[in-house]
Design a protein around this motif. Structure first.
Motif, PDB file in Angstrom:
ATOM      1  N   ILE A  97      28.604  49.703  33.975  1.00 47.44           N
ATOM      2  CA  ILE A  97      28.988  48.516  34.121  1.00 47.44           C
ATOM      3  C   ILE A  97      28.979  47.904  35.578  1.00 47.44           C
ATOM      4  O   ILE A  97      28.387  47.106  36.128  1.00 47.44           O
ATOM      5  CB  ILE A  97      30.284  48.364  33.565  1.00 47.44           C
ATOM      6  N   ASP A  98      29.402  48.912  36.324  1.00 49.23           N
ATOM      7  CA  ASP A  98      29.674  48.720  38.001  1.00 49.23           C
ATOM      8  C   ASP A  98      30.392  49.845  38.570  1.00 49.23           C
ATOM      9  O   ASP A  98      30.708  50.842  38.068  1.00 49.23           O
ATOM     10  CB  ASP A  98      30.614  47.502  38.094  1.00 49.23           C
ATOM     11  N   GLU A 114      34.627  40.829  34.852  1.00 45.86           N
ATOM     12  CA  GLU A 114      34.224  39.857  34.270  1.00 45.86           C
ATOM     13  C   GLU A 114      32.666  40.178  33.762  1.00 45.86           C
ATOM     14  O   GLU A 114      32.226  39.867  32.839  1.00 45.86           O
ATOM     15  CB  GLU A 114      34.068  38.695  35.304  1.00 45.86           C
ATOM     16  N   LYS A 115      32.184  41.122  34.712  1.00 45.96           N
ATOM     17  CA  LYS A 115      30.898  41.663  34.081  1.00 45.96           C
ATOM     18  C   LYS A 115      31.119  42.270  33.103  1.00 45.96           C
ATOM     19  O   LYS A 115      30.159  42.319  31.952  1.00 45.96           O
ATOM     20  CB  LYS A 115      30.329  42.496  35.408  1.00 45.96           C
ATOM     21  N   THR A 118      31.240  40.394  29.939  1.00 48.93           N
ATOM     22  CA  THR A 118      29.984  39.615  29.913  1.00 48.93           C
ATOM     23  C   THR A 118      29.132  40.336  28.812  1.00 48.93           C
ATOM     24  O   THR A 118      28.506  39.896  27.900  1.00 48.93           O
ATOM     25  CB  THR A 118      29.081  39.124  30.999  1.00 48.93           C
TER      26      THR A 118
END
Length: 254
Positions: A97-98, A114-115, A118
């Motif tokens: 994800i990040d 937020e990512k 989504t």
């Protein structure tokens, strides 16, 4: 939303939990897992609460977190946290994800969450082959050359070459110079690990990072442990933890 934090530093985990609660008070942190072994044991259980998202530190107390994926089937979305410099993070951004750089910034956490929202219907698996291949490649890393330390109204400039070791005690971090000066730092040892040249510094346990040239002598201890005599002498006994023993020996032989 149920979250699990895989992190071996309690202070870092608590700070992350506070940021998550600030972002969304309904987020529930189920537990903190400090090691590969405990993570594998917990996720291998037949019965545990459903998990929506995992925050995972790269460096755990018993090795790199990628070992979790090698031992169990892990299909949960992951946001990695790391003390690596930002240029490395961009290379690491594959299918997770990040990645969040420590200390975690609130705005970056918000962007990552937020990512995640989504992509929630399409949870991403880390591309372990790409991650591990990248880690095995030689990197032209940029490491700290000095620390600027404020004490009262004075600012101390300390060359990294003049530092003998770092240690943590009661949630505080200190550096000891080769001439025995003790100075406080605002970094945790986990953060320092990504800022110091691994050719010269090694984290021997959860409390100490030592410079190679500060090791005065090494003694065999019970149960296969090693005890280090440092120069300047430490007021704490310094042992190489069992989980880092093999890596420490390899480091000394380079």
């Amino acid at each position: 939303m149920n979250v699990v934090i895989i992190e071996d530093e309690d202070r870092t985990a608590r700070q992350l939990e506070r940021l998550l609660n600030r972002y969304d008070p309904t987020i529930r942190v189920l537990l903190q897992l400090p090691s590969i072994k405990k993570a594998v044991d917990w996720f291998s259980q037949q019965q545990h609460p459903p998990v929506d998202l995992v925050f995972m530190d790269i460096h755990l107390e018993d090795g790199l977190a990628f070992g979790i994926f090698e031992q169990i089937k892990f299909n949960l979305p992951v946001i990695f946290t790391t003390a690596y410099d930002e240029y490395m993070l961009k290379a690491f951004k594959v299918n997770s994800i990040d990645y969040l750089l420590k200390p975690v910034d609130y705005e970056e956490l918000v962007a990552a969450m937020e990512k995640f929202k989504t992509l929630r219907n399409q949870p991403a698996m880390p591309d372990l082959n790409a991650l591990l291949a990248f880690m095995q490649q030689p990197q032209s890393a940029s490491y700290k050359e000095r620390f600027m330390i404020s004490i009262g109204t004075r600012i101390h400039s300390v060359e990294v070459a003049d530092i003998a070791y770092f240690y943590s005690e009661e949630k505080a971090t200190f550096l000891i110079t080769k001439n025995g000066q003790l100075l406080p730092l605002e970094f945790s040892l986990d953060q320092l690990s990504g800022q110091l040249n691994p050719a010269h510094f090694f984290r021997v346990n959860r409390q100490f990072i030592v410079a190679r040239n500060a090791i005065q002598s090494i003694h065999a201890y019970s149960a296969g442990k090693l005890k280090l005599d440092l120069q300047p002498a430490s007021r704490h006994e310094v042992f190489v933890s069992m989980s880092r023993l093999s890596e420490f020996k390899d480091w000394l032989g380079r």
